[in-house]
Design a protein around this motif. Structure first.
Motif: not given
Length: 112
Positions: A62, A65-66, A105-106
């Motif tokens: 994560l 990706r962020a 992303i989440t």
């Protein structure tokens, strides 16, 4: 705007420990945001959401990706004074940023 704080559910952190780790991550990511983003988020009520993942690898994925999306992040590794071994990755905050950017992303994660 919002910030997502993602915590590892597999660690079995107590409520107080979880709260502290979430706070650490939130502040760290905030400090990596631009001054303009900080001001906008503060004016908008500092919206936050706490989500969960199982495992260290998911936390790092994560964060990567962020970062690739240009979002501020803050990954926390525990100091090891209480419940966890030193250097255990516990949480990552993503944002503050536009809701849609954070959701990219989440968005598929569950609430903690």
């Amino acid at each position: 705007m919002k910030q997502a704080i993602v915590a590892r559910a597999d660690l079995g952190m107590g409520e107080g420990k979880l709260a502290a780790q979430v706070a650490h991550a939130s502040l760290k990511a905030y400090e990596h945001a631009s001054d303009a983003v900080q001001r906008d988020w503060k004016r908008g009520g500092q919206k936050k959401i706490v989500l969960e993942v199982d495992g260290e690898r998911a936390l790092y994925e994560l964060q990567e990706r962020a970062k690739a999306a240009g979002l501020p992040t803050g990954l926390i590794r525990d100091a090891g004074h209480t419940q966890l071994d030193p250097d255990t990755p516990t949480t990552v905050a993503i944002g503050p940023a536009d809701d849609r950017a954070v959701d990219e992303i989440t968005g598929d994660l569950s609430l903690y």
